[in-house]
Design a protein around this motif. Structure first.
Motif, PDB file in Angstrom:
ATOM      1  N   GLY A  42     -17.770  -8.558  28.222  1.00 18.18           N
ATOM      2  CA  GLY A  42     -17.995 -10.101  28.791  1.00 18.18           C
ATOM      3  C   GLY A  42     -19.361 -10.510  28.892  1.00 18.18           C
ATOM      4  N   GLY A  43     -20.347  -9.598  28.785  1.00 20.21           N
ATOM      5  CA  GLY A  43     -21.622  -9.920  29.071  1.00 20.21           C
ATOM      6  C   GLY A  43     -22.287 -10.041  27.470  1.00 20.21           C
ATOM      7  N   PHE A  44     -23.555  -9.651  27.416  1.00 21.03           N
ATOM      8  CA  PHE A  44     -24.234  -9.847  26.249  1.00 21.03           C
ATOM      9  C   PHE A  44     -25.169  -8.582  25.676  1.00 21.03           C
ATOM     10  N   ASN A  45     -25.478  -8.495  24.503  1.00 21.06           N
ATOM     11  CA  ASN A  45     -26.019  -7.333  23.792  1.00 21.06           C
ATOM     12  C   ASN A  45     -27.289  -7.988  23.263  1.00 21.06           C
ATOM     13  N   PHE A  46     -28.543  -7.895  23.458  1.00 17.35           N
ATOM     14  CA  PHE A  46     -29.635  -8.516  22.915  1.00 17.35           C
ATOM     15  C   PHE A  46     -30.370  -7.377  21.973  1.00 17.35           C
ATOM     16  N   SER A  47     -29.879  -6.444  21.769  1.00 18.99           N
ATOM     17  CA  SER A  47     -30.483  -5.682  21.089  1.00 18.99           C
ATOM     18  C   SER A  47     -31.138  -5.813  19.752  1.00 18.99           C
ATOM     19  N   LYS A  48     -30.384  -6.724  19.051  1.00 16.94           N
ATOM     20  CA  LYS A  48     -30.762  -7.283  17.729  1.00 16.94           C
ATOM     21  C   LYS A  48     -31.073  -8.912  17.948  1.00 16.94           C
ATOM     22  N   ASP A  49     -32.414  -9.089  18.142  1.00 13.61           N
ATOM     23  CA  ASP A  49     -33.031 -10.554  18.443  1.00 13.61           C
ATOM     24  C   ASP A  49     -32.857 -11.191  17.270  1.00 13.61           C
ATOM     25  N   LYS A  50     -32.408 -12.427  17.447  1.00  7.20           N
ATOM     26  CA  LYS A  50     -32.486 -13.499  16.589  1.00  7.20           C
ATOM     27  C   LYS A  50     -32.817 -14.677  17.110  1.00  7.20           C
ATOM     28  N   ARG A  51     -33.777 -15.356  16.460  1.00  2.00           N
ATOM     29  CA  ARG A  51     -34.419 -16.772  17.091  1.00  2.00           C
ATOM     30  C   ARG A  51     -34.600 -17.571  16.034  1.00  2.00           C
ATOM     31  N   ILE A  52     -34.524 -18.915  16.411  1.00  2.00           N
ATOM     32  CA  ILE A  52     -34.683 -19.997  15.623  1.00  2.00           C
ATOM     33  C   ILE A  52     -36.157 -21.057  16.096  1.00  2.00           C
ATOM     34  N   THR A  78     -14.465  -9.796  15.125  1.00  3.60           N
ATOM     35  CA  THR A  78     -14.568  -9.861  16.489  1.00  3.60           C
ATOM     36  C   THR A  78     -13.964 -11.142  17.009  1.00  3.60           C
ATOM     37  N   THR A  79     -13.223 -11.579  16.310  1.00  2.00           N
ATOM     38  CA  THR A  79     -12.755 -13.022  16.686  1.00  2.00           C
ATOM     39  C   THR A  79     -12.176 -12.932  18.028  1.00  2.00           C
ATOM     40  N   GLY A  80     -12.342 -13.743  18.734  1.00  2.00           N
ATOM     41  CA  GLY A  80     -11.856 -13.970  20.232  1.00  2.00           C
ATOM     42  C   GLY A  80     -12.527 -13.471  21.231  1.00  2.00           C
ATOM     43  N   LYS A  81     -13.601 -12.283  20.987  1.00  2.00           N
ATOM     44  CA  LYS A  81     -14.244 -12.005  21.921  1.00  2.00           C
ATOM     45  C   LYS A  81     -14.852 -13.137  22.840  1.00  2.00           C
ATOM     46  N   VAL A  82     -14.894 -12.755  24.260  1.00  2.00           N
ATOM     47  CA  VAL A  82     -15.802 -13.828  25.117  1.00  2.00           C
ATOM     48  C   VAL A  82     -16.582 -13.388  25.997  1.00  2.00           C
ATOM     49  N   SER A  83     -17.775 -14.037  26.328  1.00  2.00           N
ATOM     50  CA  SER A  83     -18.871 -13.767  27.291  1.00  2.00           C
ATOM     51  C   SER A  83     -18.900 -14.963  28.060  1.00  2.00           C
ATOM     52  N   GLN A 120     -10.214 -13.115  28.896  1.00  2.00           N
ATOM     53  CA  GLN A 120     -10.536 -11.851  28.749  1.00  2.00           C
ATOM     54  C   GLN A 120      -9.359 -10.903  28.912  1.00  2.00           C
ATOM     55  N   THR A 121      -8.347 -11.465  29.480  1.00  2.00           N
ATOM     56  CA  THR A 121      -6.944 -10.554  29.605  1.00  2.00           C
ATOM     57  C   THR A 121      -6.224 -10.458  28.436  1.00  2.00           C
ATOM     58  N   PRO A 122      -5.503  -9.487  28.230  1.00  2.00           N
ATOM     59  CA  PRO A 122      -4.478  -9.136  27.034  1.00  2.00           C
ATOM     60  C   PRO A 122      -3.733 -10.604  26.786  1.00  2.00           C
ATOM     61  N   GLN A 123      -3.135 -11.229  27.665  1.00  2.00           N
ATOM     62  CA  GLN A 123      -2.481 -12.379  27.478  1.00  2.00           C
ATOM     63  C   GLN A 123      -3.335 -13.347  27.023  1.00  2.00           C
ATOM     64  N   GLY A 124      -4.573 -13.777  27.371  1.00  2.00           N
ATOM     65  CA  GLY A 124      -5.477 -14.628  26.891  1.00  2.00           C
ATOM     66  C   GLY A 124      -5.738 -14.427  25.550  1.00  2.00           C
ATOM     67  N   GLN A 125      -6.267 -13.037  25.099  1.00  4.04           N
ATOM     68  CA  GLN A 125      -6.409 -12.785  23.936  1.00  4.04           C
ATOM     69  C   GLN A 125      -5.511 -12.921  23.003  1.00  4.04           C
ATOM     70  N   SER A 126      -4.325 -12.694  23.345  1.00  2.86           N
ATOM     71  CA  SER A 126      -3.113 -12.930  22.427  1.00  2.86           C
ATOM     72  C   SER A 126      -2.781 -14.226  22.141  1.00  2.86           C
ATOM     73  N   GLU A 127      -3.206 -15.405  23.088  1.00  7.78           N
ATOM     74  CA  GLU A 127      -3.111 -16.810  22.912  1.00  7.78           C
ATOM     75  C   GLU A 127      -4.115 -17.214  22.132  1.00  7.78           C
ATOM     76  N   ILE A 128      -5.426 -16.791  22.215  1.00 12.13           N
ATOM     77  CA  ILE A 128      -6.466 -17.376  21.503  1.00 12.13           C
ATOM     78  C   ILE A 128      -6.294 -16.721  19.949  1.00 12.13           C
ATOM     79  N   MET A 129      -5.716 -15.633  19.724  1.00 12.50           N
ATOM     80  CA  MET A 129      -5.545 -14.979  18.295  1.00 12.50           C
ATOM     81  C   MET A 129      -4.430 -15.595  17.697  1.00 12.50           C
ATOM     82  N   SER A 130      -3.435 -16.316  18.560  1.00  4.64           N
ATOM     83  CA  SER A 130      -2.112 -16.941  18.151  1.00  4.64           C
ATOM     84  C   SER A 130      -2.655 -18.180  17.061  1.00  4.64           C
TER      85      SER A 130
END
Length: 191
Positions: A42-52, A78-83, A120-130
């Motif tokens: 649910g956090g972030f990974n900034f190891s691959k820096d992309k900028r505009i 990674t569809t459905g991943k949330v942060s 983030q819950t399995p139920q929430g992820q299932s509903e997103i992926m529906s």
């Protein structure tokens, strides 16, 4: 307990963009987040820096990140991943690209952290992926907010639940850090 569609709590649902020709390494001042920047926890990974470029960022009418935004990967592996963009988010200005949704909830109707924790819950992820469709590079559309239903709880109770879950998550992270330190210590003893 009655439930409510996420769409009734959403005040804004948008995605971002990238400049024509994409993002080139080393060019740009404003971080641009894509699916690779959303971490599993649910956090972030900034190891691959992309900028505009700043000019492009200023021209964007959608896709600018704000505090309390919920970011959701909308397509790909990674569809459905949330942060969640909390107070610890390191950038004052940032944007999402076209592969990420920004979900903003009306704070008088719902607590953004509560909604994030539910997604983030399995139920929430299932509903997103529906809402998932497509084969090669499938994804979710804007209608996923109609398919996700959350427990209908008063906002004050939502805040209380989110605070408890935040504390539990902090304890889990500290436990993981302690285990890593113990492993490192044991390795160093044997060396």
């Amino acid at each position: 307990m009655s439930r409510v569609a996420l769409s009734t709590w959403v005040s804004e649902l948008e995605s971002g963009a990238r400049p024509k020709g994409g993002i080139k390494d080393g060019i740009g001042e404003i971080p641009s987040l894509g699916a690779e920047h959303l971490a599993d926890d649910g956090g972030f990974n900034f190891s691959k820096d992309k900028r505009i470029p700043r000019d492009f960022f200023k021209s964007m009418t959608k896709g600018r990140i704000r505090r309390n935004d919920i970011l959701i990967v909308k397509d790909g592996a990674t569809t459905g991943k949330v942060s969640f963009v909390g107070d610890d988010f390191p950038y004052e200005e940032a944007a999402v690209n076209e592969h990420v949704f920004i979900v903003r909830v009306a704070d008088k109707k719902a607590d953004p952290k509560f909604v994030f924790r539910y997604l983030q819950t399995p139920q929430g992820q299932s509903e997103i992926m529906s809402d998932f469709r497509g084969a090669t590079v499938g994804g979710i559309g804007r209608t996923f907010v109609d398919k996700v239903t959350l427990p209908k709880v008063l906002v004050d109770e939502q805040r209380r639940i989110a605070a408890i879950l935040d504390k539990a998550d902090a304890i889990r992270r500290k436990r993981e850090q302690a285990l890593t330190l113990a492993d490192d210590f044991l390795r160093s003893v044997f060396q």
